[in-house]
Scaffold this motif. Structure first.
Motif, PDB file in Angstrom:
ATOM      1  N   ASP A 100       0.869  -1.109   0.051  1.00 34.19           N
ATOM      2  CA  ASP A 100       0.211  -0.245  -0.359  1.00 34.19           C
ATOM      3  C   ASP A 100       0.681   1.227   0.326  1.00 34.19           C
ATOM      4  OD1 ASP A 100      -2.145   1.957   0.171  1.00 34.19           O
ATOM      5  OD2 ASP A 100      -2.489   1.368   1.947  1.00 34.19           O
ATOM      6  N   GLY A 101       1.345   1.346  -1.093  1.00 31.43           N
ATOM      7  CA  GLY A 101       2.485   2.600  -1.478  1.00 31.43           C
ATOM      8  C   GLY A 101       3.604   2.930  -0.429  1.00 31.43           C
ATOM      9  N   ILE A 102       4.079   2.089  -0.954  1.00 27.62           N
ATOM     10  CA  ILE A 102       5.750   2.334  -0.080  1.00 27.62           C
ATOM     11  C   ILE A 102       6.145   2.597  -1.216  1.00 27.62           C
ATOM     12  CG2 ILE A 102       5.118  -0.202   0.877  1.00 27.62           C
ATOM     13  CD1 ILE A 102       7.144  -1.765  -1.134  1.00 27.62           C
ATOM     14  N   SER A 103       8.100   2.925  -0.344  1.00 27.12           N
ATOM     15  CA  SER A 103       9.104   3.998  -1.104  1.00 27.12           C
ATOM     16  C   SER A 103      10.408   3.269  -0.838  1.00 27.12           C
ATOM     17  CB  SER A 103       8.567   5.358  -1.192  1.00 27.12           C
ATOM     18  OG  SER A 103       7.443   5.853  -1.811  1.00 27.12           O
ATOM     19  N   PHE A 104      11.365   2.914  -1.390  1.00 32.09           N
ATOM     20  CA  PHE A 104      12.469   2.873  -0.638  1.00 32.09           C
ATOM     21  C   PHE A 104      13.501   2.368  -1.546  1.00 32.09           C
ATOM     22  CE2 PHE A 104      10.703  -2.170  -1.298  1.00 32.09           C
ATOM     23  CZ  PHE A 104      11.796  -2.122  -1.648  1.00 32.09           C
ATOM     24  N   ASP A 105      14.906   2.717  -1.335  1.00 36.16           N
ATOM     25  CA  ASP A 105      15.715   2.817  -2.440  1.00 36.16           C
ATOM     26  C   ASP A 105      16.931   2.152  -1.688  1.00 36.16           C
ATOM     27  OD1 ASP A 105      15.125   4.835  -3.614  1.00 36.16           O
ATOM     28  OD2 ASP A 105      16.055   6.319  -2.952  1.00 36.16           O
ATOM     29  N   ILE A 106      17.712   0.918  -3.079  1.00 33.67           N
ATOM     30  CA  ILE A 106      18.425   0.473  -1.893  1.00 33.67           C
ATOM     31  C   ILE A 106      20.003   0.410  -2.770  1.00 33.67           C
ATOM     32  CG2 ILE A 106      19.536  -2.144  -1.755  1.00 33.67           C
ATOM     33  CD1 ILE A 106      16.124  -3.287  -2.304  1.00 33.67           C
ATOM     34  N   HIS A 107      21.079   0.773  -2.086  1.00 37.36           N
ATOM     35  CA  HIS A 107      22.443   1.336  -2.734  1.00 37.36           C
ATOM     36  C   HIS A 107      23.039   0.067  -3.352  1.00 37.36           C
ATOM     37  CE1 HIS A 107      21.887   5.585  -1.546  1.00 37.36           C
ATOM     38  NE2 HIS A 107      21.301   5.533  -1.101  1.00 37.36           N
ATOM     39  N   LYS A 108      23.748  -0.172  -4.657  1.00 38.90           N
ATOM     40  CA  LYS A 108      24.300  -0.964  -4.953  1.00 38.90           C
ATOM     41  C   LYS A 108      26.379  -0.798  -4.210  1.00 38.90           C
ATOM     42  CE  LYS A 108      27.856  -1.987  -9.275  1.00 38.90           C
ATOM     43  NZ  LYS A 108      26.750  -2.819  -9.790  1.00 38.90           N
ATOM     44  N   GLY A 109      25.437  -2.791  -3.877  1.00 40.92           N
ATOM     45  CA  GLY A 109      26.578  -3.612  -2.998  1.00 40.92           C
ATOM     46  C   GLY A 109      26.070  -2.994  -1.394  1.00 40.92           C
ATOM     47  N   THR A 110      24.747  -3.094  -1.431  1.00 42.71           N
ATOM     48  CA  THR A 110      24.443  -2.825  -0.026  1.00 42.71           C
ATOM     49  C   THR A 110      23.221  -4.006   0.219  1.00 42.71           C
ATOM     50  OG1 THR A 110      23.478  -1.022  -0.409  1.00 42.71           O
ATOM     51  CG2 THR A 110      25.044  -0.655  -0.042  1.00 42.71           C
ATOM     52  N   THR A 111      22.483  -4.239   1.432  1.00 43.99           N
ATOM     53  CA  THR A 111      21.527  -5.425   1.266  1.00 43.99           C
ATOM     54  C   THR A 111      20.613  -4.616   2.028  1.00 43.99           C
ATOM     55  OG1 THR A 111      22.665  -7.177   1.964  1.00 43.99           O
ATOM     56  CG2 THR A 111      20.571  -6.958   2.651  1.00 43.99           C
ATOM     57  N   LEU A 112      19.258  -4.513   2.198  1.00 44.07           N
ATOM     58  CA  LEU A 112      18.340  -4.154   2.448  1.00 44.07           C
ATOM     59  C   LEU A 112      17.932  -5.079   3.143  1.00 44.07           C
ATOM     60  CD1 LEU A 112      16.289  -1.497   3.601  1.00 44.07           C
ATOM     61  CD2 LEU A 112      15.324  -1.955   1.287  1.00 44.07           C
ATOM     62  N   ALA A 113      16.966  -4.910   4.791  1.00 44.85           N
ATOM     63  CA  ALA A 113      16.466  -5.957   5.604  1.00 44.85           C
ATOM     64  C   ALA A 113      14.971  -5.693   4.954  1.00 44.85           C
ATOM     65  CB  ALA A 113      16.548  -6.584   5.776  1.00 44.85           C
ATOM     66  N   VAL A 144      17.226 -11.332  -4.822  1.00 45.70           N
ATOM     67  CA  VAL A 144      15.907 -10.841  -3.404  1.00 45.70           C
ATOM     68  C   VAL A 144      15.916 -12.397  -2.701  1.00 45.70           C
ATOM     69  CG1 VAL A 144      13.591 -10.408  -3.401  1.00 45.70           C
ATOM     70  CG2 VAL A 144      14.760  -9.470  -4.696  1.00 45.70           C
ATOM     71  N   LEU A 145      16.081 -12.153  -1.507  1.00 47.82           N
ATOM     72  CA  LEU A 145      15.977 -13.501  -0.627  1.00 47.82           C
ATOM     73  C   LEU A 145      14.861 -13.670   0.209  1.00 47.82           C
ATOM     74  CD1 LEU A 145      20.333 -12.479  -0.360  1.00 47.82           C
ATOM     75  CD2 LEU A 145      19.483 -14.875  -0.460  1.00 47.82           C
ATOM     76  N   ASP A 146      14.195 -14.484  -0.290  1.00 45.44           N
ATOM     77  CA  ASP A 146      12.946 -14.246   0.817  1.00 45.44           C
ATOM     78  C   ASP A 146      13.190 -15.504   2.038  1.00 45.44           C
ATOM     79  OD1 ASP A 146       9.932 -14.700   1.536  1.00 45.44           O
ATOM     80  OD2 ASP A 146       9.272 -14.749  -0.405  1.00 45.44           O
ATOM     81  N   PHE A 160      16.895  -8.510   1.146  1.00 53.35           N
ATOM     82  CA  PHE A 160      16.715  -9.527   1.941  1.00 53.35           C
ATOM     83  C   PHE A 160      14.553  -9.348   2.361  1.00 53.35           C
ATOM     84  CE2 PHE A 160      18.382 -12.773   5.713  1.00 53.35           C
ATOM     85  CZ  PHE A 160      18.704 -13.175   5.255  1.00 53.35           C
ATOM     86  N   ILE A 161      14.015 -10.471   2.428  1.00 54.84           N
ATOM     87  CA  ILE A 161      13.786 -10.201   3.065  1.00 54.84           C
ATOM     88  C   ILE A 161      13.104 -11.995   3.907  1.00 54.84           C
ATOM     89  CG2 ILE A 161      10.633 -11.330   2.666  1.00 54.84           C
ATOM     90  CD1 ILE A 161      11.875  -9.130   0.872  1.00 54.84           C
TER      91      ILE A 161
END
Length: 584
Positions: free
Chosen positions: A349-362, A494-496, A527-528
């Motif tokens: 429902d309307g999410i926004s995020f950025d993932i920088h190259k070479g990094t991990t977002l959980a 993408v790691l679910d 990373f989910i």
């Protein structure tokens, strides 16, 4: 003659004569599997007791024999497996030679079972309600259509499905992994067994629902004197919930005793390794160890150099270009409500995020919060209802079919359910080589060499290339899925729930492998996960999802040390064993 009949019916529900006697006695148990290369001795002389009302946990790495031991208690070994020695006494009677008709009286009513893999243990063509009702009917818990229906709703509610009545008409594929696991827990508890075997019962559950389930199981143990046998790789869960701990390695028990005593003062080197590998809230982000100096005269890395690399990496995160940009992403499903009516479900429902190259977002949150749906949208496996996703400067909404195919080579995925994502009719080698064939990479010889290289990277022997998914443990199957995802050397992975099925030793190896590959290849990870202890060691930044929205986001250190939202704090507080200090 009468005496013999009385003894025989003990395992079908009659209380044991001695109230202090063990409910289950395992003595010198040996289990052998017949394979194409000869017999494999999976369990070699295991002995332990489980008393009424006692909670026991068996821990050990994947392939240690813990799940095999558990399934032997209800004689549900694979077709090529057999009990080759020892005895299993249930309420004083040895069941090792019981046929199927006699075992039917033991399973469900005396010993309940919650299997490890929720998707492969639920029939995809039957509704969830039908499967729960069938289990209740088979165990003789209730009779009559209305009573069975009421009991089915009750057991699902007890297992944590608040909207059980509505969910009964849905099918397994319409449930998240965590919801499917709750259905299996409900089925296992349906007949009020004297012993419940739970094989990784909460590996697919987020921490808050996990706490609800474990609290319920604990109250069941206390009120109904039900014994519990946990098979788990979560040492925090074992420390917090089990009174007795059994540590297994290579088919043997290497250490056993009171849980806290063993985890705070381990004696065996293997137990010490397990504890050292377990992530916790006190852990720090894993970084590549390549090129780091080793302290003189020691086997360990120079920790000062590792800390310096941690600081350098934090500074580099902000400076790196954005690899994935998600803006106002939405996904709405139409859910049928009967009588040809439907209503919208806003999964994202309307999410926004950025993932920088070479990094991990959980991306973290409870089961059903929308995190896995967001991952599928990023991968292009489902079309969004609104918003935009940009990968490496390429807008997925504006991409042609060829551009999307090329993007898929740059983005790979490791799914939550390792068994469902592996073709059971193909060998492990063929499964790992499949992406290489689809994208026409290399010839047969080079693909074979790449498969061997990948198997080594994920700590699997090369000979496994000729085996099939059903011959592997859950943890081994997940490692195969990770190897397949790495085959094309993608830019984004993408790691679910990629490490949820792994024991702590292999989990530590895989997380270190992912960190090394990220450093070497500049990989970007989404990373989910519901395992916040893993998030602590793997992620540079965290976004917390609740009901389709991102409610809090920031660096990993900020989120863990200074959470602003009550929901985030509740997730952190629910981590099993968070307040227990392990020994070494």
């Amino acid at each position: 003659m009468t005496e013999e009949i009385t003894v025989e019916t003990t395992t079908t529900g009659k209380p044991a004569a001695d109230p202090n006697a063990p409910l289950v006695e395992v003595d010198d148990l040996q289990i052998t599997f017949k394979t194409g290369t000869g017999d494999v001795h999976a369990v070699r002389g295991v002995s332990f007791d489980i008393h009424p009302g006692e909670t026991v946990a068996i821990v050990g790495e994947s392939g240690s024999g813990k799940s095999t031991t558990a399934t032997a208690l209800i004689k549900l070994l694979a077709g090529n497996g057999r009990i080759s020695g020892g005895s299993i006494k249930v309420e004083g009677t040895d069941i090792t030679r019981y046929d199927e008709s006699k075992m039917a009286a033991v399973r469900g009513g005396v010993i309940g079972y919650v299997p490890q893999d929720p998707m492969s243990n639920l029939n995809p063509v039957w509704s969830v309600g039908f499967q729960v009702r069938e289990a209740i009917r088979a165990n003789g818990v209730a009779t009559g259509k209305k009573n069975i229906e009421a009991k089915a709703i009750e057991v699902l509610q007890q297992a944590g499905l608040g909207d059980a009545e509505r969910r009964m008409k849905q099918f397994p594929h319409q449930f998240s992994g965590g919801m499917r696991q709750r259905v299996l827990i409900g089925i296992g508890l349906g007949a009020d067994p004297k012993l419940l075997i739970a094989d990784e019962p909460t590996s697919a559950l987020d921490v808050t629902v996990q706490k609800v389930i474990l609290d319920h199981l604990e109250s069941l143990t206390r009120e109904k004197n039900t014994a519990m046998l946990f098979i788990t790789h979560d040492l925090g869960l074992a420390a917090e919930r089990a009174s007795k701990l059994i540590v297994m390695s290579k088919g043997l028990i290497v250490e056993a005793g009171p849980s806290l005593e063993i985890l705070q003062n381990p004696q065996h080197p293997y137990t010490k390794r397990l504890i050292a590998a377990a992530p916790s809230l006190a852990s720090r982000r894993i970084h590549s160890t390549a090129g780091l100096p080793v302290a003189e005269g020691a086997d360990e890395l120079d920790m000062a150099a590792l800390a310096e690399r941690h600081e350098d990496t934090e500074a580099a995160v902000e400076a790196a270009p954005v690899m994935i940009s998600v803006k106002d992403l939405r996904k709405t499903y139409s859910i049928r409500r009967g009588s040809f009516k439907s209503e919208p479900l806003h999964a994202v429902d309307g999410i926004s995020f950025d993932i920088h190259k070479g990094t991990t977002l959980a991306l973290v949150g409870e089961s059903g919060s929308g995190k896995s749906t967001a991952a599928r949208l990023v991968l292009g496996l489902e079309p969004p209802s609104g918003g935009d996703i940009t990968v490496g400067g390429q807008s997925m909404a504006k991409a042609s079919a060829k551009q999307l195919f090329d993007l898929r080579r740059r983005m790979q995925v490791v799914f939550q359910d390792p068994y469902a994502s592996l073709d059971p009719q193909r060998s492990i080698g063929a499964i790992i080589a499949e992406p290489l064939k689809v994208h026409k990479v290399g010839d047969r010889a080079s693909r074979h060499a790449r498969v061997e290289e990948l198997l080594e990277q994920v700590a699997l022997p090369a000979e496994l290339a000729h085996r099939y998914p059903n011959e592997l443990s859950g943890g081994q199957r997940q490692r195969v899925a990770i190897a397949r995802a790495l085959a094309l050397k993608p830019e984004v992975v993408v790691l679910d729930e990629a490490v949820s099925a792994l024991d702590v030793l292999v989990q530590a190896q895989i997380l270190q492998l992912l960190a090394d590959l990220q450093e070497e290849l500049g990989l970007t990870y989404l990373f989910i996960t519901h395992d916040l202890a893993v998030v602590r060691v793997v992620a540079d930044s965290v976004a917390v999802m609740e009901r389709g929205k991102i409610v809090e986001a920031g660096s990993t250190d900020d989120i863990f040390e200074n959470a602003q939202q009550e929901y985030t704090q509740r997730l952190l507080d629910a981590i099993p064993g968070a307040g227990i200090e392990f020994g070494n």
